[in-house]
Design an enzyme around this catalytic site. Structure first.
Site, PDB file in Angstrom:
ATOM      1  N   ASP A  48     -27.247  15.494 -15.823  1.00 13.85           N
ATOM      2  CA  ASP A  48     -26.635  14.980 -14.611  1.00 13.85           C
ATOM      3  C   ASP A  48     -27.741  14.167 -13.917  1.00 13.85           C
ATOM      4  O   ASP A  48     -28.926  14.351 -14.223  1.00 13.85           O
ATOM      5  CB  ASP A  48     -26.179  16.160 -13.738  1.00 13.85           C
ATOM      6  CG  ASP A  48     -25.671  15.712 -12.387  1.00 13.85           C
ATOM      7  OD1 ASP A  48     -24.935  14.704 -12.329  1.00 13.85           O
ATOM      8  OD2 ASP A  48     -26.015  16.362 -11.374  1.00 13.85           O
ATOM      9  N   LEU A  49     -27.381  13.283 -13.016  1.00 11.63           N
ATOM     10  CA  LEU A  49     -28.390  12.450 -12.350  1.00 11.63           C
ATOM     11  C   LEU A  49     -28.690  12.944 -10.926  1.00 11.63           C
ATOM     12  O   LEU A  49     -29.803  13.367 -10.616  1.00 11.63           O
ATOM     13  CB  LEU A  49     -27.908  10.993 -12.322  1.00 11.63           C
ATOM     14  CG  LEU A  49     -28.780   9.990 -11.580  1.00 11.63           C
ATOM     15  CD1 LEU A  49     -30.134   9.811 -12.261  1.00 11.63           C
ATOM     16  CD2 LEU A  49     -28.070   8.623 -11.492  1.00 11.63           C
ATOM     17  N   ASP A  50     -27.643  12.899 -10.098  1.00  7.34           N
ATOM     18  CA  ASP A  50     -27.837  13.239  -8.686  1.00  7.34           C
ATOM     19  C   ASP A  50     -28.119  14.732  -8.528  1.00  7.34           C
ATOM     20  O   ASP A  50     -27.304  15.559  -8.905  1.00  7.34           O
ATOM     21  CB  ASP A  50     -26.577  12.869  -7.890  1.00  7.34           C
ATOM     22  CG  ASP A  50     -26.257  11.383  -8.021  1.00  7.34           C
ATOM     23  OD1 ASP A  50     -27.213  10.600  -8.121  1.00  7.34           O
ATOM     24  OD2 ASP A  50     -25.075  11.020  -8.023  1.00  7.34           O
ATOM     25  N   THR A  73     -29.819  11.578  -4.637  1.00 12.16           N
ATOM     26  CA  THR A  73     -29.064  10.495  -4.011  1.00 12.16           C
ATOM     27  C   THR A  73     -27.998  11.025  -3.069  1.00 12.16           C
ATOM     28  O   THR A  73     -27.364  10.247  -2.356  1.00 12.16           O
ATOM     29  CB  THR A  73     -28.378   9.612  -5.071  1.00 12.16           C
ATOM     30  OG1 THR A  73     -27.768  10.461  -6.006  1.00 12.16           O
ATOM     31  CG2 THR A  73     -29.358   8.688  -5.750  1.00 12.16           C
ATOM     32  N   GLU A 121     -27.491  20.618 -14.781  1.00  9.45           N
ATOM     33  CA  GLU A 121     -26.610  20.344 -13.643  1.00  9.45           C
ATOM     34  C   GLU A 121     -27.048  21.076 -12.380  1.00  9.45           C
ATOM     35  O   GLU A 121     -27.585  22.169 -12.454  1.00  9.45           O
ATOM     36  CB  GLU A 121     -25.196  20.838 -13.969  1.00  9.45           C
ATOM     37  CG  GLU A 121     -24.216  19.763 -14.350  1.00  9.45           C
ATOM     38  CD  GLU A 121     -23.845  18.828 -13.203  1.00  9.45           C
ATOM     39  OE1 GLU A 121     -24.166  19.115 -12.023  1.00  9.45           O
ATOM     40  OE2 GLU A 121     -23.234  17.793 -13.495  1.00  9.45           O
ATOM     41  N   ASP A 122     -26.759  20.470 -11.226  1.00  8.09           N
ATOM     42  CA  ASP A 122     -27.035  21.146  -9.956  1.00  8.09           C
ATOM     43  C   ASP A 122     -25.748  21.552  -9.244  1.00  8.09           C
ATOM     44  O   ASP A 122     -25.808  22.150  -8.176  1.00  8.09           O
ATOM     45  CB  ASP A 122     -27.847  20.243  -9.021  1.00  8.09           C
ATOM     46  CG  ASP A 122     -27.047  19.043  -8.567  1.00  8.09           C
ATOM     47  OD1 ASP A 122     -26.392  18.395  -9.425  1.00  8.09           O
ATOM     48  OD2 ASP A 122     -27.031  18.757  -7.357  1.00  8.09           O
ATOM     49  N   SER A 166     -23.460  11.213 -15.673  1.00  9.57           N
ATOM     50  CA  SER A 166     -23.278  11.147 -14.224  1.00  9.57           C
ATOM     51  C   SER A 166     -21.954  10.469 -13.921  1.00  9.57           C
ATOM     52  O   SER A 166     -21.573   9.521 -14.602  1.00  9.57           O
ATOM     53  CB  SER A 166     -24.416  10.341 -13.593  1.00  9.57           C
ATOM     54  OG  SER A 166     -24.105  10.051 -12.234  1.00  9.57           O
ATOM     55  N   ALA A 167     -21.284  10.932 -12.874  1.00  7.95           N
ATOM     56  CA  ALA A 167     -20.036  10.300 -12.450  1.00  7.95           C
ATOM     57  C   ALA A 167     -20.315   8.982 -11.731  1.00  7.95           C
ATOM     58  O   ALA A 167     -19.385   8.251 -11.385  1.00  7.95           O
ATOM     59  CB  ALA A 167     -19.271  11.240 -11.534  1.00  7.95           C
ATOM     60  N   LYS A 208     -15.724  15.960 -13.601  1.00  7.42           N
ATOM     61  CA  LYS A 208     -16.177  17.346 -13.619  1.00  7.42           C
ATOM     62  C   LYS A 208     -15.246  18.136 -12.690  1.00  7.42           C
ATOM     63  O   LYS A 208     -14.847  17.582 -11.673  1.00  7.42           O
ATOM     64  CB  LYS A 208     -17.630  17.436 -13.109  1.00  7.42           C
ATOM     65  CG  LYS A 208     -18.612  16.629 -13.965  1.00  7.42           C
ATOM     66  CD  LYS A 208     -19.975  16.488 -13.287  1.00  7.42           C
ATOM     67  CE  LYS A 208     -20.851  15.505 -14.064  1.00  7.42           C
ATOM     68  NZ  LYS A 208     -22.161  15.248 -13.463  1.00  7.42           N
ATOM     69  N   LYS A 262     -20.315  16.279  -4.181  1.00  7.46           N
ATOM     70  CA  LYS A 262     -21.288  16.243  -5.278  1.00  7.46           C
ATOM     71  C   LYS A 262     -20.597  16.241  -6.636  1.00  7.46           C
ATOM     72  O   LYS A 262     -19.792  17.131  -6.922  1.00  7.46           O
ATOM     73  CB  LYS A 262     -22.264  17.419  -5.169  1.00  7.46           C
ATOM     74  CG  LYS A 262     -23.188  17.260  -3.975  1.00  7.46           C
ATOM     75  CD  LYS A 262     -24.278  18.315  -3.933  1.00  7.46           C
ATOM     76  CE  LYS A 262     -25.190  18.029  -2.740  1.00  7.46           C
ATOM     77  NZ  LYS A 262     -26.135  19.112  -2.496  1.00  7.46           N
TER      78      LYS A 262
HETATM   79  C1  G6P Z   1     -22.221  11.369  -8.410  1.00  3.86           C
HETATM   80  C2  G6P Z   1     -22.402  11.911  -7.010  1.00  3.86           C
HETATM   81  C3  G6P Z   1     -21.119  11.781  -6.212  1.00  3.86           C
HETATM   82  C4  G6P Z   1     -20.612  10.354  -6.272  1.00  3.86           C
HETATM   83  C5  G6P Z   1     -20.344   9.974  -7.705  1.00  3.86           C
HETATM   84  C6  G6P Z   1     -19.851   8.540  -7.849  1.00  3.86           C
HETATM   85  O1  G6P Z   1     -21.490  12.283  -9.170  1.00  3.86           O
HETATM   86  O2  G6P Z   1     -22.799  13.261  -7.047  1.00  3.86           O
HETATM   87  O3  G6P Z   1     -21.370  12.155  -4.889  1.00  3.86           O
HETATM   88  O4  G6P Z   1     -19.424  10.197  -5.511  1.00  3.86           O
HETATM   89  O5  G6P Z   1     -21.562  10.104  -8.435  1.00  3.86           O
HETATM   90  O6  G6P Z   1     -20.894   7.661  -7.525  1.00  3.86           O
HETATM   91  P1  G6P Z   1     -20.753   6.104  -7.390  1.00  3.86           P
HETATM   92  O7  G6P Z   1     -22.173   5.625  -7.362  1.00  3.86           O
HETATM   93  O8  G6P Z   1     -20.024   5.621  -8.618  1.00  3.86           O
HETATM   94  O9  G6P Z   1     -19.997   5.828  -6.153  1.00  3.86           O
HETATM   95 MG    MG Z   2     -25.491  16.515  -9.435  1.00  3.42          MG
END
Ligand code: G6P
Ligand code: MG
Length: 223
Positions: A8-10, A16, A171-172, A116-117, A147, A45
């Protein structure tokens, strides 16, 4: 045997969430008349951009007040502001310990992919100077379900051409752990073990993530 890692990224590689919060808080206030709070932010998240907007509208009891077109404009406006906020990210924004961990994985030739989403993930990796660490990035636009559905983590392993049980997911978020587990991968939670209680292994923070501990826990699970 572990063959690859799906990240996962964030909240795992960088934080972020604070920028997402800042951007949503402004748009929610200015354009929807909704005041969000940190507990709403928790619900965003790992949730896609449009789903995040829906969470906020529901929180403000305004879920029926905007047309699809207006909602798309709001999501675009939020993203423009968000992109501005993340444009100054540098390697200093990598969470503690993660650069070393990625170097360790690279030295041992593990495959690495990103699940990452966020549609902004490539831009963020570039700012962090981590692009070349990731062999593959799952394109969130290609997914049918977010997710906790297993799809994104399953894809992360598939892109590395490894079997789910050869993959470790990091993942967090609780929904992310569910996604990893649903995909049949080894799940590593980073954060509060009471929240991430379904993870195969948990670390309290990124600074504590240890490849040796992951290998040991994976071996114990698969013996
Ligand atoms: C991550 C973050 C979410 C965010 C999603 C979409 O999963 O945890 O908070 O809404 O990405 O991000 P984006 O940059 O595509 O708006
Ligand atoms: Mg995350």
């Amino acid at each position: 045997m572990i063959k690859g890692f799906v990240f996962d990224l964030d909240g795992v590689i960088t934080d972020t969430a604070r920028f997402h919060y800042q951007a949503w808080a402004k748009i929610a206030q200015d354009d929807m008349g909704i005041t969000i709070n940190p507990s709403v932010n928790e619900q965003l998240k790992g949730v896609s951009r449009m789903d995040s907007l829906n969470v906020i509208l529901k929180f403000g009891h305004r879920e029926n007040d905007f047309t699809q077109e207006q909602k798309e404009a709001l999501a675009t406006k939020k993203n423009d502001y968000y992109v501005e906020l993340i444009s100054n990210m540098t390697p200093a924004d990598i969470l503690p310990g993660m650069k070393n961990f990625l170097d360790e994985l690279r030295a041992e030739n593990y495959g690495m992919s990103l699940a990452s989403a966020s549609k902004n993930a490539p831009r963020i990796l570039k700012g962090l100077k981590l692009t070349e660490y990731f062999d593959k990035i799952v394109d969130p636009a290609s997914l049918h379900h977010g997710k906790p559905d297993p799809e994104i983590f399953a894809k992360g392993a598939e892109l590395l051409k490894i079997k789910p049980n050869e993959a470790v997911g990091l993942e967090d978020a609780f929904a992310g752990i569910q996604s990893i587990n649903g995909a049949g991968e080894f799940s590593v939670g980073i954060g509060d073990p009471k929240i991430l209680n379904e993870a195969d292994l948990n670390f309290n923070s990124t600074a504590e993530v240890s490849l040796a501990k992951i290998k040991a826990a994976y071996a114990a699970k698969h013996k």
